[in-house]
Design an enzyme around this catalytic site. Structure first.
Site, mmCIF file in Angstrom:
data_model
loop_
_atom_site.group_PDB
_atom_site.id
_atom_site.type_symbol
_atom_site.label_atom_id
_atom_site.label_comp_id
_atom_site.label_asym_id
_atom_site.label_seq_id
_atom_site.Cartn_x
_atom_site.Cartn_y
_atom_site.Cartn_z
ATOM 1 N N MET A 135 0.807 -1.223 0.000
ATOM 2 C CA MET A 135 0.000 0.000 0.000
ATOM 3 C C MET A 135 0.842 1.277 0.000
ATOM 4 O O MET A 135 0.437 2.305 0.546
ATOM 5 C CB MET A 135 -0.963 -0.008 1.196
ATOM 6 C CG MET A 135 -1.913 -1.200 1.201
ATOM 7 S SD MET A 135 -2.823 -1.426 -0.351
ATOM 8 C CE MET A 135 -4.083 -0.168 -0.152
ATOM 9 N N ARG A 136 2.031 1.207 -0.586
ATOM 10 C CA ARG A 136 2.884 2.383 -0.724
ATOM 11 C C ARG A 136 3.138 2.636 -2.189
ATOM 12 O O ARG A 136 3.294 1.688 -2.970
ATOM 13 C CB ARG A 136 4.232 2.168 -0.024
ATOM 14 C CG ARG A 136 4.114 1.907 1.447
ATOM 15 C CD ARG A 136 3.820 3.180 2.193
ATOM 16 N NE ARG A 136 3.600 2.935 3.607
ATOM 17 C CZ ARG A 136 3.326 3.889 4.480
ATOM 18 N NH1 ARG A 136 3.237 5.140 4.098
ATOM 19 N NH2 ARG A 136 3.124 3.612 5.740
ATOM 20 N N ASN A 157 1.969 -5.040 -10.437
ATOM 21 C CA ASN A 157 1.064 -4.719 -9.338
ATOM 22 C C ASN A 157 -0.292 -5.342 -9.640
ATOM 23 O O ASN A 157 -0.654 -5.505 -10.805
ATOM 24 C CB ASN A 157 0.918 -3.197 -9.212
ATOM 25 C CG ASN A 157 -0.014 -2.804 -8.082
ATOM 26 O OD1 ASN A 157 0.026 -3.395 -6.995
ATOM 27 N ND2 ASN A 157 -0.868 -1.834 -8.325
ATOM 28 N N HIS A 159 -4.314 -4.606 -8.942
ATOM 29 C CA HIS A 159 -5.194 -3.530 -8.495
ATOM 30 C C HIS A 159 -6.638 -4.041 -8.461
ATOM 31 O O HIS A 159 -7.093 -4.691 -9.411
ATOM 32 C CB HIS A 159 -5.082 -2.334 -9.444
ATOM 33 C CG HIS A 159 -5.948 -1.203 -9.008
ATOM 34 N ND1 HIS A 159 -5.626 -0.411 -7.933
ATOM 35 C CD2 HIS A 159 -7.151 -0.774 -9.453
ATOM 36 C CE1 HIS A 159 -6.595 0.458 -7.735
ATOM 37 N NE2 HIS A 159 -7.526 0.265 -8.651
HETATM 38 C C1 GRF Z 1 -5.955 -6.858 -3.015
HETATM 39 O O1 GRF Z 1 -7.322 -6.584 -3.235
HETATM 40 C C2 GRF Z 1 -5.110 -6.187 -4.057
HETATM 41 O O2 GRF Z 1 -5.730 -6.062 -5.296
HETATM 42 C C3 GRF Z 1 -4.900 -4.817 -3.462
HETATM 43 O O3 GRF Z 1 -4.770 -5.032 -2.073
HETATM 44 C C4 GRF Z 1 -5.454 -6.225 -1.716
HETATM 45 C C5 GRF Z 1 -4.447 -7.085 -1.012
HETATM 46 O O4 GRF Z 1 -5.007 -8.213 -0.448
HETATM 47 N N1 GRF Z 1 -3.773 -4.151 -4.071
HETATM 48 P P1 GRF Z 1 -4.074 -9.356 0.111
HETATM 49 O O5 GRF Z 1 -3.128 -8.722 1.118
HETATM 50 O O6 GRF Z 1 -3.340 -9.992 -1.027
HETATM 51 O O7 GRF Z 1 -5.022 -10.318 0.798
#
Ligand code: GRF
Length: 264
Positions: A135-136, A157, A159
């Site tokens: 989340m960065r 990535n 998304h």
């Molecule tokens: C997922 O929905 C991904 O698309 C987003 O963050 C979430 C991460 O979930 N970037 P996890 O940590 O893989 O369970």
């Protein structure tokens, strides 16, 4: 089976995508192995998942770095190879008018954290870096040091929306609140913008009147767990290339976009 590629992963949270990737590797569904898992969050549950599978882990505590550097001059803290002007010229994260001091501090603190990430990663050679719920935002300082060959990007990535709709932190929430009838997930290469890089793969699901924000997230995640390993396998097979396309629109203006071509 082809040679396995070495995949590094960065996570921030639960790591269910990481788990799907580890499982796909361990069951030989994909020609890959996970070389390391890094996190910006020391509490990330995904780190425990990695350790269970004997995968080396490390943490760079972004929050602590941002807190410790608050109010301090950053010139002596930024990495030696950090050049603010280069990063500012390349970045596409902050567009439009914004306060110079704020922007400078943002990129300097991120470079300090990203340099720490790179130093950890140097211990584990890798072919592909996957962001799995990291989340960065990564800045050009980091991206350029991983993508040493600009024509062969190697950061992916995932998304939680059908890009280019709903970039940002809450793709499923944004999709649901907008009243969309279809949601989905996207795997893309990372470029200098936020969720703007060339699309590698997408999967979509229907949103019915019975759905809630939670069921939308559940449906989406299930598809993500299939999509990410599939895209990693395409990379492992050497089938992904990024090409620049130019289209002339009806009004005569040009539209340029880097897109992923998938060799059959
Ligand atoms: C997922 O929905 C991904 O698309 C987003 O963050 C979430 C991460 O979930 N970037 P996890 O940590 O893989 O369970």
């Amino acid at each position: 089976m082809a040679n396995k590629i070495r995949v590094g992963a960065l996570i921030s949270g639960g790591g269910s995508n990481l788990q799907a990737i580890i499982d796909a590797c361990e069951s030989d569904q994909i020609d890959a192995r996970v070389a390391f898992v890094g996190s910006d969050n020391p509490e990330a549950d995904g780190l425990k998942r990695a350790r269970k599978h004997g995968i080396p882990t490390f943490t760079v505590d972004y929050q602590a770095i941002i807190k410790e550097t608050r109010g301090k001059p950053l010139e002596n803290l930024v990495p030696e190879d950090f050049d603010l002007d280069t990063v500012l010229a390349r970045q596409q994260l902050i567009v439009g008018p914004s306060e110079r001091d704020h922007v400078t501090r943002f990129f300097c603190t991120r470079a300090i954290a990203e340099n720490a990430l790179l130093r950890h990663m140097a211990a584990y050679p890798f072919d592909l870096l996957v962001l799995a719920g990291f989340m960065r935002i990564l800045t050009p300082y980091f991206i350029d040091r991983v993508n040493t060959n600009p024509s062969r990007p190697r950061i992916m990535n995932i998304h939680p929306a059908l890009l280019p709709s709903f970039p940002g932190a809450d793709g499923y929430g944004d999709t649901y609140r907008y009243g969309c009838k279809v949601g989905g997930g996207t795997v893309h290469f990372v470029d200098y913008g936020e969720d703007t890089g060339p699309v590698i793969g997408q999967k979509a699901f229907e949103i019915t009147p019975e759905d809630t924000i939670d069921t939308v997230r559940e449906k989406g995640l299930k598809l993500e767990w299939q999509l990410y390993p599939e895209c990693i396998q395409l990379f492992a097979e050497g089938r992904l290339s990024v090409v620049s396309k130019t289209y002339t629109l009806k009004n005569g203006s040009k539209f340029n976009k880097k897109v992923v071509e998938i060799a059959s």
